[in-house]
Motif scaffolding. Sequence first.
Motif, PDB file in Angstrom:
ATOM      1  N   SER A  80       0.840  -1.206   0.000  1.00  0.00           N
ATOM      2  CA  SER A  80       0.000   0.000   0.000  1.00  0.00           C
ATOM      3  C   SER A  80       0.872   1.252   0.000  1.00  0.00           C
ATOM      4  CB  SER A  80      -0.917   0.019   1.216  1.00  0.00           C
ATOM      5  OG  SER A  80      -1.829  -1.044   1.158  1.00  0.00           O
ATOM      6  N   PHE A  81       1.993   1.169   0.710  1.00  0.00           N
ATOM      7  CA  PHE A  81       2.926   2.292   0.739  1.00  0.00           C
ATOM      8  C   PHE A  81       3.499   2.551  -0.656  1.00  0.00           C
ATOM      9  CE2 PHE A  81       7.256   3.989   1.499  1.00  0.00           C
ATOM     10  CZ  PHE A  81       6.889   5.188   2.074  1.00  0.00           C
ATOM     11  N   ILE A  82       3.854   1.490  -1.369  1.00  0.00           N
ATOM     12  CA  ILE A  82       4.360   1.637  -2.741  1.00  0.00           C
ATOM     13  C   ILE A  82       3.300   2.306  -3.609  1.00  0.00           C
ATOM     14  CG2 ILE A  82       5.024   0.362  -4.826  1.00  0.00           C
ATOM     15  CD1 ILE A  82       6.342  -1.712  -2.937  1.00  0.00           C
ATOM     16  N   GLN A  83       2.053   1.906  -3.432  1.00  0.00           N
ATOM     17  CA  GLN A  83       0.964   2.491  -4.200  1.00  0.00           C
ATOM     18  C   GLN A  83       0.833   3.987  -3.898  1.00  0.00           C
ATOM     19  OE1 GLN A  83      -2.132  -0.316  -3.891  1.00  0.00           O
ATOM     20  NE2 GLN A  83      -3.181   0.395  -5.702  1.00  0.00           N
ATOM     21  N   GLN A  84       0.976   4.369  -2.648  1.00  0.00           N
ATOM     22  CA  GLN A  84       0.883   5.785  -2.279  1.00  0.00           C
ATOM     23  C   GLN A  84       2.046   6.591  -2.862  1.00  0.00           C
ATOM     24  OE1 GLN A  84      -1.782   7.181  -0.983  1.00  0.00           O
ATOM     25  NE2 GLN A  84      -2.678   5.139  -1.006  1.00  0.00           N
ATOM     26  N   ILE A  85       3.221   5.973  -2.954  1.00  0.00           N
ATOM     27  CA  ILE A  85       4.370   6.655  -3.577  1.00  0.00           C
ATOM     28  C   ILE A  85       4.070   6.922  -5.048  1.00  0.00           C
ATOM     29  CG2 ILE A  85       6.781   6.361  -4.295  1.00  0.00           C
ATOM     30  CD1 ILE A  85       7.238   4.925  -1.610  1.00  0.00           C
ATOM     31  N   VAL A  86       3.498   5.936  -5.733  1.00  0.00           N
ATOM     32  CA  VAL A  86       3.121   6.125  -7.141  1.00  0.00           C
ATOM     33  C   VAL A  86       2.082   7.236  -7.251  1.00  0.00           C
ATOM     34  CG1 VAL A  86       2.045   5.031  -9.143  1.00  0.00           C
ATOM     35  CG2 VAL A  86       3.734   3.774  -7.805  1.00  0.00           C
ATOM     36  N   ASN A  87       1.094   7.247  -6.359  1.00  0.00           N
ATOM     37  CA  ASN A  87       0.093   8.335  -6.345  1.00  0.00           C
ATOM     38  C   ASN A  87       0.778   9.694  -6.229  1.00  0.00           C
ATOM     39  OD1 ASN A  87      -1.911   6.429  -6.377  1.00  0.00           O
ATOM     40  ND2 ASN A  87      -2.799   7.009  -4.425  1.00  0.00           N
ATOM     41  N   PHE A  88       1.689   9.802  -5.275  1.00  0.00           N
ATOM     42  CA  PHE A  88       2.384  11.067  -5.048  1.00  0.00           C
ATOM     43  C   PHE A  88       3.165  11.501  -6.283  1.00  0.00           C
ATOM     44  CE2 PHE A  88       6.398  13.163  -4.032  1.00  0.00           C
ATOM     45  CZ  PHE A  88       5.912  14.345  -3.513  1.00  0.00           C
ATOM     46  N   LEU A  89       3.887  10.565  -6.891  1.00  0.00           N
ATOM     47  CA  LEU A  89       4.690  10.911  -8.060  1.00  0.00           C
ATOM     48  C   LEU A  89       3.818  11.391  -9.217  1.00  0.00           C
ATOM     49  CD1 LEU A  89       7.353   8.067  -7.961  1.00  0.00           C
ATOM     50  CD2 LEU A  89       7.664  10.477  -7.359  1.00  0.00           C
ATOM     51  N   ILE A  90       2.673  10.758  -9.405  1.00  0.00           N
ATOM     52  CA  ILE A  90       1.774  11.188 -10.477  1.00  0.00           C
ATOM     53  C   ILE A  90       1.213  12.575 -10.176  1.00  0.00           C
ATOM     54  CG2 ILE A  90      -0.451  10.723 -11.582  1.00  0.00           C
ATOM     55  CD1 ILE A  90       0.250   7.732 -11.328  1.00  0.00           C
ATOM     56  N   ILE A  91       0.771  12.797  -8.956  1.00  0.00           N
ATOM     57  CA  ILE A  91       0.239  14.112  -8.586  1.00  0.00           C
ATOM     58  C   ILE A  91       1.319  15.176  -8.739  1.00  0.00           C
ATOM     59  CG2 ILE A  91      -0.630  15.508  -6.657  1.00  0.00           C
ATOM     60  CD1 ILE A  91      -2.081  12.984  -5.674  1.00  0.00           C
ATOM     61  N   ALA A  92       2.527  14.891  -8.258  1.00  0.00           N
ATOM     62  CA  ALA A  92       3.624  15.858  -8.360  1.00  0.00           C
ATOM     63  C   ALA A  92       3.942  16.160  -9.821  1.00  0.00           C
ATOM     64  CB  ALA A  92       4.866  15.323  -7.649  1.00  0.00           C
ATOM     65  N   PHE A  93       3.929  15.134 -10.675  1.00  0.00           N
ATOM     66  CA  PHE A  93       4.215  15.347 -12.096  1.00  0.00           C
ATOM     67  C   PHE A  93       3.145  16.218 -12.741  1.00  0.00           C
ATOM     68  CE2 PHE A  93       3.805  14.046 -16.565  1.00  0.00           C
ATOM     69  CZ  PHE A  93       5.052  14.433 -17.029  1.00  0.00           C
TER      70      PHE A  93
END
Length: 139
Positions: A80-93
Amino acid sequence: MRKSKFISEFKEFISRGNVVDLAVGVIIGSAFTAIVNSLVNQIIMPVIGYIIGGINFSDFKWTLEEAKGDAPEVAVYFGSFIQQIVNFLIIAFVVFMMVKLINVLKRKKEEAVEEIKEEKASKEEILLTEIRDLLKKQL
C-alpha cells in the motif's frame, strides 16, 4: 454592537479573494486526488502488476505475527505504501506540468505586454533603454 462588528469582520475575511481561492483550490484538489487515486489503483498498478507477473501491490506485506484465535495478524503492508508513492509521483508530475504551462502562458503574456510598451515607446526612450542595457553589460 460588538457582535455585529465581529460578523462584519468575518464577512470581510470570507469575501477576500485569497480565502475564496484557497477554498476553490482545496475542493479541486480533493476531486483531483480522487481522479489520481482511480488512475493509479485501477489503471497503472494493475498494468505494473501484470508486467511483473500478476502481482497485486496491495497484497505485499511483511507478517510479524500470524493470526491466533480472535487476534488478527500483525503485518506491515508495504505494498500500500508503494501504491501511495506512485500516487504522489503522479500528482507531483501533473502539478509540475500545470505550473510549467502557467509559467509559459505568463511569459507569453509578459512578452506581449513588453512588445506593446516598445511600440508605444518614443525614440528617446528606446535610445535611453539601449544605453542603460549597454552600461549594465559593462558592469
